[in-house]
Design a protein around this motif. Sequence first.
Motif, PDB file in Angstrom:
ATOM      1  N   LEU A  34       0.791  -1.118  -0.005  1.00 46.43           N
ATOM      2  CA  LEU A  34       0.045  -0.052   0.082  1.00 46.43           C
ATOM      3  C   LEU A  34       0.927   1.243  -0.162  1.00 46.43           C
ATOM      4  CD1 LEU A  34      -3.165   0.746   0.514  1.00 46.43           C
ATOM      5  CD2 LEU A  34      -2.255   1.402   2.939  1.00 46.43           C
ATOM      6  N   THR A  35       0.602   2.170  -0.828  1.00 42.44           N
ATOM      7  CA  THR A  35       1.612   3.198  -0.979  1.00 42.44           C
ATOM      8  C   THR A  35       0.585   4.501  -0.646  1.00 42.44           C
ATOM      9  OG1 THR A  35       2.813   2.286  -2.812  1.00 42.44           O
ATOM     10  CG2 THR A  35       3.265   4.809  -2.575  1.00 42.44           C
ATOM     11  N   LEU A  36       1.211   5.450   0.129  1.00 46.47           N
ATOM     12  CA  LEU A  36       0.421   6.747   0.674  1.00 46.47           C
ATOM     13  C   LEU A  36       1.149   7.777   0.259  1.00 46.47           C
ATOM     14  CD1 LEU A  36      -0.616   5.439   4.358  1.00 46.47           C
ATOM     15  CD2 LEU A  36      -2.075   5.290   2.259  1.00 46.47           C
ATOM     16  N   PHE A  37       0.540   8.839  -0.609  1.00 47.09           N
ATOM     17  CA  PHE A  37       1.315   9.821  -0.963  1.00 47.09           C
ATOM     18  C   PHE A  37       0.863  11.162   0.005  1.00 47.09           C
ATOM     19  CE2 PHE A  37       1.444   6.942  -4.620  1.00 47.09           C
ATOM     20  CZ  PHE A  37       2.584   7.125  -5.104  1.00 47.09           C
ATOM     21  N   ALA A  38       1.754  11.970   0.595  1.00 40.99           N
ATOM     22  CA  ALA A  38       1.098  12.972   1.274  1.00 40.99           C
ATOM     23  C   ALA A  38       1.958  13.920   1.670  1.00 40.99           C
ATOM     24  CB  ALA A  38       0.840  12.336   2.811  1.00 40.99           C
ATOM     25  N   ASP A  39       1.594  15.290   1.797  1.00 36.59           N
ATOM     26  CA  ASP A  39       2.438  16.187   2.327  1.00 36.59           C
ATOM     27  C   ASP A  39       2.077  16.707   3.828  1.00 36.59           C
ATOM     28  OD1 ASP A  39       3.217  19.142   2.802  1.00 36.59           O
ATOM     29  OD2 ASP A  39       3.727  19.103   0.786  1.00 36.59           O
ATOM     30  N   PRO A  40       3.300  16.808   4.449  1.00 35.13           N
ATOM     31  CA  PRO A  40       2.919  16.939   6.081  1.00 35.13           C
ATOM     32  C   PRO A  40       1.826  18.095   6.374  1.00 35.13           C
ATOM     33  CG  PRO A  40       5.324  16.359   5.709  1.00 35.13           C
ATOM     34  CD  PRO A  40       4.796  16.782   4.259  1.00 35.13           C
ATOM     35  N   ARG A  41       1.687  19.163   5.660  1.00 32.85           N
ATOM     36  CA  ARG A  41       0.808  20.120   5.833  1.00 32.85           C
ATOM     37  C   ARG A  41      -0.375  20.073   5.130  1.00 32.85           C
ATOM     38  NH1 ARG A  41       3.975  25.386   4.139  1.00 32.85           N
ATOM     39  NH2 ARG A  41       2.225  26.543   5.237  1.00 32.85           N
ATOM     40  N   VAL A  67      -3.937   7.359  -2.818  1.00 32.42           N
ATOM     41  CA  VAL A  67      -3.641   5.765  -2.093  1.00 32.42           C
ATOM     42  C   VAL A  67      -3.493   5.021  -3.124  1.00 32.42           C
ATOM     43  CG1 VAL A  67      -4.543   4.134  -0.407  1.00 32.42           C
ATOM     44  CG2 VAL A  67      -4.837   6.552  -0.202  1.00 32.42           C
ATOM     45  N   LYS A  68      -2.661   4.208  -3.271  1.00 33.56           N
ATOM     46  CA  LYS A  68      -2.293   3.074  -4.089  1.00 33.56           C
ATOM     47  C   LYS A  68      -2.029   1.620  -3.497  1.00 33.56           C
ATOM     48  CE  LYS A  68      -0.019   5.778  -8.088  1.00 33.56           C
ATOM     49  NZ  LYS A  68       1.108   5.910  -8.670  1.00 33.56           N
ATOM     50  N   LEU A  69      -2.461   0.621  -4.226  1.00 29.93           N
ATOM     51  CA  LEU A  69      -2.208  -0.731  -3.967  1.00 29.93           C
ATOM     52  C   LEU A  69      -1.722  -1.442  -4.943  1.00 29.93           C
ATOM     53  CD1 LEU A  69      -2.723  -2.872  -1.449  1.00 29.93           C
ATOM     54  CD2 LEU A  69      -4.454  -3.918  -2.919  1.00 29.93           C
ATOM     55  N   ASP A  70      -0.602  -1.895  -4.867  1.00 33.43           N
ATOM     56  CA  ASP A  70       0.438  -2.491  -5.758  1.00 33.43           C
ATOM     57  C   ASP A  70       0.302  -1.660  -7.158  1.00 33.43           C
ATOM     58  OD1 ASP A  70       0.857  -4.766  -4.027  1.00 33.43           O
ATOM     59  OD2 ASP A  70      -0.671  -5.683  -4.815  1.00 33.43           O
ATOM     60  N   GLY A  71       0.461  -0.257  -7.041  1.00 32.82           N
ATOM     61  CA  GLY A  71       0.589   0.660  -7.878  1.00 32.82           C
ATOM     62  C   GLY A  71      -0.829   0.973  -8.406  1.00 32.82           C
ATOM     63  N   LYS A  72      -1.865   0.492  -8.183  1.00 29.67           N
ATOM     64  CA  LYS A  72      -3.248   0.821  -8.592  1.00 29.67           C
ATOM     65  C   LYS A  72      -3.838   1.839  -7.734  1.00 29.67           C
ATOM     66  CE  LYS A  72      -7.937  -0.973  -9.293  1.00 29.67           C
ATOM     67  NZ  LYS A  72      -8.125  -0.223 -10.633  1.00 29.67           N
ATOM     68  N   VAL A  73      -4.334   3.075  -8.173  1.00 30.60           N
ATOM     69  CA  VAL A  73      -4.869   3.917  -7.366  1.00 30.60           C
ATOM     70  C   VAL A  73      -6.023   3.689  -6.973  1.00 30.60           C
ATOM     71  CG1 VAL A  73      -5.637   6.523  -7.403  1.00 30.60           C
ATOM     72  CG2 VAL A  73      -3.739   5.813  -8.672  1.00 30.60           C
ATOM     73  N   LEU A  74      -6.312   3.794  -5.665  1.00 34.31           N
ATOM     74  CA  LEU A  74      -7.484   3.568  -5.068  1.00 34.31           C
ATOM     75  C   LEU A  74      -8.436   4.671  -4.754  1.00 34.31           C
ATOM     76  CD1 LEU A  74      -6.749   1.100  -2.243  1.00 34.31           C
ATOM     77  CD2 LEU A  74      -7.052   0.596  -4.551  1.00 34.31           C
ATOM     78  N   GLY A  75      -9.871   4.406  -4.952  1.00 31.74           N
ATOM     79  CA  GLY A  75     -10.735   5.588  -4.940  1.00 31.74           C
ATOM     80  C   GLY A  75     -12.044   5.549  -5.590  1.00 31.74           C
ATOM     81  N   VAL A  80      -9.432  -2.115  -0.785  1.00 28.63           N
ATOM     82  CA  VAL A  80      -8.213  -2.653  -1.130  1.00 28.63           C
ATOM     83  C   VAL A  80      -8.677  -4.208  -1.528  1.00 28.63           C
ATOM     84  CG1 VAL A  80      -6.775  -3.794   0.688  1.00 28.63           C
ATOM     85  CG2 VAL A  80      -7.073  -1.186   0.827  1.00 28.63           C
ATOM     86  N   ASP A  81      -9.616  -4.852  -0.768  1.00 25.32           N
ATOM     87  CA  ASP A  81      -9.928  -6.099  -1.238  1.00 25.32           C
ATOM     88  C   ASP A  81     -10.301  -6.122  -2.561  1.00 25.32           C
ATOM     89  OD1 ASP A  81      -9.850  -6.671   1.311  1.00 25.32           O
ATOM     90  OD2 ASP A  81     -12.000  -6.510   2.025  1.00 25.32           O
ATOM     91  N   LYS A  82     -10.929  -5.247  -3.200  1.00 24.85           N
ATOM     92  CA  LYS A  82     -11.337  -5.161  -4.434  1.00 24.85           C
ATOM     93  C   LYS A  82      -9.935  -5.269  -5.372  1.00 24.85           C
ATOM     94  CE  LYS A  82     -13.516  -2.654  -8.194  1.00 24.85           C
ATOM     95  NZ  LYS A  82     -14.541  -1.521  -8.548  1.00 24.85           N
ATOM     96  N   ALA A  83      -9.028  -4.622  -4.968  1.00 23.73           N
ATOM     97  CA  ALA A  83      -7.800  -4.732  -5.928  1.00 23.73           C
ATOM     98  C   ALA A  83      -7.094  -5.827  -5.624  1.00 23.73           C
ATOM     99  CB  ALA A  83      -7.007  -3.318  -5.423  1.00 23.73           C
ATOM    100  N   MET A  84      -7.000  -6.604  -4.560  1.00 24.16           N
ATOM    101  CA  MET A  84      -6.442  -7.758  -4.355  1.00 24.16           C
ATOM    102  C   MET A  84      -6.939  -8.801  -5.001  1.00 24.16           C
ATOM    103  SD  MET A  84      -5.460  -7.655  -0.159  1.00 24.16           S
ATOM    104  CE  MET A  84      -4.193  -6.488   0.462  1.00 24.16           C
ATOM    105  N   LYS A  85      -8.168  -8.914  -5.002  1.00 27.16           N
ATOM    106  CA  LYS A  85      -8.833  -9.863  -5.718  1.00 27.16           C
ATOM    107  C   LYS A  85      -8.716  -9.752  -7.446  1.00 27.16           C
ATOM    108  CE  LYS A  85     -12.864 -10.447  -2.648  1.00 27.16           C
ATOM    109  NZ  LYS A  85     -14.250 -10.552  -2.616  1.00 27.16           N
ATOM    110  N   ALA A  86      -8.824  -8.559  -7.537  1.00 29.36           N
ATOM    111  CA  ALA A  86      -8.197  -8.242  -9.301  1.00 29.36           C
ATOM    112  C   ALA A  86      -6.733  -8.708  -9.554  1.00 29.36           C
ATOM    113  CB  ALA A  86      -8.539  -6.948  -9.558  1.00 29.36           C
ATOM    114  N   LYS A  87      -6.078  -9.198  -8.737  1.00 28.40           N
ATOM    115  CA  LYS A  87      -4.753  -9.554  -8.812  1.00 28.40           C
ATOM    116  C   LYS A  87      -4.616 -11.074  -8.676  1.00 28.40           C
ATOM    117  CE  LYS A  87      -1.046  -7.449  -8.520  1.00 28.40           C
ATOM    118  NZ  LYS A  87       0.106  -6.846  -8.402  1.00 28.40           N
TER     119      LYS A  87
END
Length: 278
Positions: free
Chosen positions: A100-107, A242-250, A270-277
């Motif tokens: 799971l990859t989370l992209f964020a800026d502290p502010r 938010v990405k799971l294994d490179g796929k953007v979630l949302g 997350v579960d949907k993305a995992m099942k797709a793999k």
Amino acid sequence: MSNRNTQSSKQAARTRLRAERERQKKKESVRRQLIAGGALVAVLAVAGAIGVAVATSGGESAGGDTWAKASSAELVRPAHTAGKNGTDLVIGKKGATHTLTLFADPRCPFCATLDQNLNETVQKDVDNGKYKVSFRLGTFLDDGTRGTGSKNALSAMGAALDVGTDAFLSYKSALFSKEYHPEEAGPDKFADNEYLLKVADTVPALKGNAKFRDAVKSGTYRRWVLEVSKRFDTFKVPTPTVKLDGKVLGTDTPNGKAAPFSPGAFNAEVDKAMKAKL
């Protein structure tokens, strides 16, 4: 005097009265604008003074000049980082097959809300080995506001990471919490090292930790922050993403994917993305 002359005189008088009223209105409008302009200049002057005070209250590490010098400083990588220049930060069990990859800026206020809503769920999943979590942290909000809080906070997060991954996770959540995360339109609190240390005192592993405190005050990880931020920019994604294994979630929106902010929506994605793999 004829009625015709009387009506003409009345009409002329009304015309002069309207003209005088318009003149007075314009005069009053200009007066108000001058007063407002003077007030605005005063407000901006005060805001500028406050901005300078905030930027310097954290010591040298908060100043823009210091960050300009950071690009030529020695690169010190915190422990628990990998990849070129230590820009990869992945936490979780080695046996976890998903990331799971989370992209964020502290502010970023939306990043803070996402963390407040999903931190417990993500932590539980990481502990259970459902996936590893990769953090991609940027500082682009500093560029938009001419502040230094994102970079300064990330430098402190690097110091926490050097203490340990648990210390980093706890500190990250404290910075993003409702209690300590700055208001979007408020002062750049993260530019103040003393404020960052105050938040750190809520984390047992960091409270009274001399090495951590010295790293924050001296800016040990400033150069690392610039490298991490530079790497973040290459992904060209908004925050939060938010990405799971490179796929953007949302959810799809006209402006792209909207990150799942509720635990229910997040788990479903997350579960949907995992099942797709499979």
